[in-house]
Design a protein around this motif. Structure first.
Motif, PDB file in Angstrom:
ATOM      1  N   CYS A  23      37.471  73.419  65.226  1.00 49.32           N
ATOM      2  CA  CYS A  23      35.825  74.141  64.461  1.00 49.32           C
ATOM      3  C   CYS A  23      35.509  74.411  64.084  1.00 49.32           C
ATOM      4  CB  CYS A  23      34.626  73.710  65.805  1.00 49.32           C
ATOM      5  SG  CYS A  23      34.835  72.330  66.800  1.00 49.32           S
TER       6      CYS A  23
ATOM      7  N   SER B 208      32.969  76.355  63.469  1.00 43.85           N
ATOM      8  CA  SER B 208      31.289  77.187  63.506  1.00 43.85           C
ATOM      9  C   SER B 208      31.130  76.939  65.377  1.00 43.85           C
ATOM     10  CB  SER B 208      30.200  77.322  63.211  1.00 43.85           C
ATOM     11  OG  SER B 208      30.672  75.628  62.938  1.00 43.85           O
TER      12      SER B 208
ATOM     13  N   HIS C  36      28.108  76.336  65.264  1.00 42.60           N
ATOM     14  CA  HIS C  36      27.776  75.194  65.373  1.00 42.60           C
ATOM     15  C   HIS C  36      28.577  73.829  65.559  1.00 42.60           C
ATOM     16  CE1 HIS C  36      24.190  72.318  63.790  1.00 42.60           C
ATOM     17  NE2 HIS C  36      24.869  71.966  62.878  1.00 42.60           N
ATOM     18  N   GLU C  37      29.539  73.512  65.030  1.00 44.76           N
ATOM     19  CA  GLU C  37      30.329  72.472  64.939  1.00 44.76           C
ATOM     20  C   GLU C  37      30.877  72.201  66.368  1.00 44.76           C
ATOM     21  OE1 GLU C  37      34.259  70.180  62.865  1.00 44.76           O
ATOM     22  OE2 GLU C  37      33.619  72.280  62.209  1.00 44.76           O
TER      23      GLU C  37
ATOM     24  N   ASN D  25      29.273  72.588  69.098  1.00 41.38           N
ATOM     25  CA  ASN D  25      27.789  72.209  70.014  1.00 41.38           C
ATOM     26  C   ASN D  25      27.973  70.479  69.238  1.00 41.38           C
ATOM     27  OD1 ASN D  25      26.563  74.409  71.381  1.00 41.38           O
ATOM     28  ND2 ASN D  25      25.217  74.819  70.034  1.00 41.38           N
ATOM     29  N   GLN D  26      28.035  70.550  68.121  1.00 41.57           N
ATOM     30  CA  GLN D  26      27.602  69.184  67.124  1.00 41.57           C
ATOM     31  C   GLN D  26      28.624  67.880  68.548  1.00 41.57           C
ATOM     32  OE1 GLN D  26      24.567  69.632  66.407  1.00 41.57           O
ATOM     33  NE2 GLN D  26      25.842  68.212  65.783  1.00 41.57           N
TER      34      GLN D  26
ATOM     35  N   ASN E   8      29.021  78.491  74.693  1.00 44.50           N
ATOM     36  CA  ASN E   8      28.908  78.599  73.599  1.00 44.50           C
ATOM     37  C   ASN E   8      27.797  78.642  72.618  1.00 44.50           C
ATOM     38  OD1 ASN E   8      30.551  77.755  71.001  1.00 44.50           O
ATOM     39  ND2 ASN E   8      29.445  76.435  70.561  1.00 44.50           N
ATOM     40  N   ASN E   9      26.533  78.625  73.873  1.00 40.69           N
ATOM     41  CA  ASN E   9      25.397  79.395  73.239  1.00 40.69           C
ATOM     42  C   ASN E   9      25.015  80.734  73.496  1.00 40.69           C
ATOM     43  OD1 ASN E   9      23.962  77.077  71.471  1.00 40.69           O
ATOM     44  ND2 ASN E   9      25.867  76.405  73.306  1.00 40.69           N
TER      45      ASN E   9
END
Length: 102
Positions: free
Chosen positions: A27, A29, A31-32, A34-35, A70-71
């Motif tokens: 991944c 980022s 964000h990716e 998380n997705q 991750n967050n």
């Protein structure tokens, strides 16, 4: 076999140990990640619905832990929020299904 899904970190070495070849990418980022974790959450949730096996619950919990990490959150912080919401609004133990509010 072709895949395009997030897998556990040790899966490439497990595949290699079995004598097979693999292609991966990482991944780009948070964000990716998380997705992909959300996609995995849905996949594992559906597997639990089909099997009702505790192994699938463990997978779901692992994904939730990964989302928390991750967050940049801490489990303690999330658990505090969860407890506060449970005290204020309740849990889901009673299986109440809201049909209508007039």
């Amino acid at each position: 076999m072709e895949y395009d899904k997030l897998v556990r970190d040790r899966i490439p070495e497990i595949i290699e140990a079995s004598g097979k070849k693999y292609v991966i990418e990482k991944c780009n980022s948070p964000h990716e990640i998380n997705q992909r974790l959300i996609e995995k959450l849905l996949e594992e949730g559906n597997e639990f619905l089909e099997s009702n096996e505790i192994e699938e619950l463990a997978d779901l919990l692992q994904i939730v832990h990964s989302l928390i990490e991750n967050n940049d959150c801490e489990l303690r912080e999330i658990e505090k929020i969860r407890t506060k919401k449970e005290v204020a609004r309740g849990g889901f133990r009673k299986g109440i299904i809201l049909k209508r509010v007039a």
